[in-house]
Design an enzyme around this catalytic site. Structure first.
Site, PDB file in Angstrom:
ATOM      1  N   SER A   1       7.049   3.523  12.960  1.00  0.00           N
ATOM      2  CA  SER A   1       8.030   4.614  12.980  1.00  0.00           C
ATOM      3  C   SER A   1       8.806   4.581  14.287  1.00  0.00           C
ATOM      4  CB  SER A   1       7.330   5.965  12.854  1.00  0.00           C
ATOM      5  OG  SER A   1       8.264   7.003  13.080  1.00  0.00           O
TER       6      SER A   1
ATOM      7  N   SER B   1       5.409   5.765  -4.131  1.00  0.00           N
ATOM      8  CA  SER B   1       6.344   6.811  -3.682  1.00  0.00           C
ATOM      9  C   SER B   1       7.224   6.265  -2.555  1.00  0.00           C
ATOM     10  CB  SER B   1       5.515   7.996  -3.177  1.00  0.00           C
ATOM     11  OG  SER B   1       6.325   9.015  -2.640  1.00  0.00           O
TER      12      SER B   1
ATOM     13  N   THR C   1       0.854  -1.192   0.000  1.00  0.00           N
ATOM     14  CA  THR C   1       0.000   0.000   0.000  1.00  0.00           C
ATOM     15  C   THR C   1       0.891   1.244   0.000  1.00  0.00           C
ATOM     16  OG1 THR C   1      -0.238   0.196   2.414  1.00  0.00           O
ATOM     17  CG2 THR C   1      -1.797  -1.262   1.273  1.00  0.00           C
ATOM     18  N   GLY C   2       0.415   2.281  -0.688  1.00  0.00           N
ATOM     19  CA  GLY C   2       1.242   3.481  -0.816  1.00  0.00           C
ATOM     20  C   GLY C   2       2.526   3.161  -1.562  1.00  0.00           C
ATOM     21  N   GLY C   3       2.389   2.398  -2.645  1.00  0.00           N
ATOM     22  CA  GLY C   3       3.578   1.914  -3.357  1.00  0.00           C
ATOM     23  C   GLY C   3       4.049   2.811  -4.480  1.00  0.00           C
TER      24      GLY C   3
ATOM     25  N   ILE D   1       9.286   4.906   0.428  1.00  0.00           N
ATOM     26  CA  ILE D   1       9.638   3.575   0.936  1.00  0.00           C
ATOM     27  C   ILE D   1       8.844   2.489   0.204  1.00  0.00           C
ATOM     28  CG2 ILE D   1       9.500   2.076   2.972  1.00  0.00           C
ATOM     29  CD1 ILE D   1       9.971   4.669   4.688  1.00  0.00           C
TER      30      ILE D   1
ATOM     31  N   TYR E   1       0.543  11.592  15.324  1.00  0.00           N
ATOM     32  CA  TYR E   1       1.274  10.679  14.423  1.00  0.00           C
ATOM     33  C   TYR E   1       1.867   9.506  15.201  1.00  0.00           C
ATOM     34  CZ  TYR E   1       4.854   8.984  11.176  1.00  0.00           C
ATOM     35  OH  TYR E   1       5.641   8.190  10.372  1.00  0.00           O
TER      36      TYR E   1
END
Ligand code: NAP
Length: 249
Positions: free
Chosen positions: A137, A16, A12-14, A18, A150
């Site tokens: 994180s 951009s 997912t979020g591939g 990382i 966050y």
């Protein structure tokens, strides 16, 4: 070069940062990859750049309607999957006095709710002996001012890796978590900071990291590859902090 041969991975979020670097590395290791993202053009361009072992699907992690369609979208390309890298995320900072409901909900909707239900929706497609990797994180180990929302979203993912590890033992699906430190990606440019503020933040983070540098997205992609591959076949419920010593030294 064949640590992920014959495996199918969803990232997912591939499009951009990382996620994109991880898609590149998974492909080098022999995987077929499905990347997701919310911006149709960005997803299309990234998938084209990745080549014929990749497909892109448009899915906004903040939208439950989209999340509920993701299994069908993936199945249009692959009947079964082996790896899920839950990576899509946003990061915004503000002191608690300035946090309003919209600020709070946006980060929790993308980083936690979307992540959670993406896993739920894709679980039926998993082969046994699969691997789920959550991108948390190092912020969860620090007391960074302005990071209350966050860091809480990322802490939710870290604990999720342990509860789901137990729940999924019977299917031999391992769940692990990566906690990156500061990594060179476009994420900071999406935080609403001026160029000057970005430069100041970059210098401050660089000084905080014991290795005195930012990490590269590829340095997280290789950790994800370890968790995705059979190299980590006896590893579940574990966190790797990939942060140049930040949070650990
Ligand atoms: N970079 C760091 O220093 C760092 C450190 C620790 C953890 N992380 C985590 O690493 C992950 C990846 O971040 P990155 O640094 O690689 O930043 P990035 O380049 O901005 O990548 C984030 C990806 O997530 C996607 N995304 C965001 N919201 C989405 C949504 N609602 N639906 C679908 N996709 C969405 C982005 O799409 P768009 O391109 O459309 O925005 C992008 O593809 C994040 O979860 C972040 O919290 C990053």
């Amino acid at each position: 070069m064949n640590r992920l041969q014959n495996k199918v991975a969803v990232i997912t979020g591939g499009n951009s940062g990382i996620g994109f670097a991880t898609a590149q590395e998974f492909i080098v290791q022999g995987a077929h990859v499905v990347i997701t993202g919310r911006n149709p053009q960005a997803v299309q361009e990234a998938a084209a750049q990745l080549g014929n072992q990749a497909v892109g699907i448009v899915s906004d992690t903040a939208s439950m309607a989209d999340v509920l369609k993701i299994a069908d979208q993936v199945q249009a390309h692959h009947a079964r999957i082996d790896v899920l890298f839950v990576n899509a995320g946003v990061a915004f900072v503000a002191p608690i006095a300035q946090v309003d409901e919209a600020f709070f909900d946006e980060q929790f909707n993308i980083n936690v709710k979307g992540a959670y239900f993406t896993i739920q929706q894709l679980l039926p497609l998993f082969n046994d002996h699969g691997s789920i990797i959550l991108n948390s994180s190092v912020a969860t180990h620090l007391g960074g001012a302005g990071s209350s929302v966050y860091s809480a979203t990322k802490a939710a993912l870290t604990t999720l890796s342990r509860t789901l590890s137990t729940e999924l033992l019977e299917r031999n699906i391992r769940v692990n978590v990566i906690s990156p430190g500061p990594i060179v990606t476009p994420i900071m440019s999406k935080m609403g900071m001026s160029a000057e503020q970005q430069e100041q933040a970059t210098q401050a983070y660089t000084q905080q990291v014991p290795m005195k540098r930012y990490g590269q997205p590829q340095e997280i992609a290789t950790v994800a590859t370890f968790f995705a591959s059979d190299d980590s076949s006896f590893v579940t419920g574990v966190e790797i902090i990939a942060a140049g010593g930040l949070g650990t030294l």
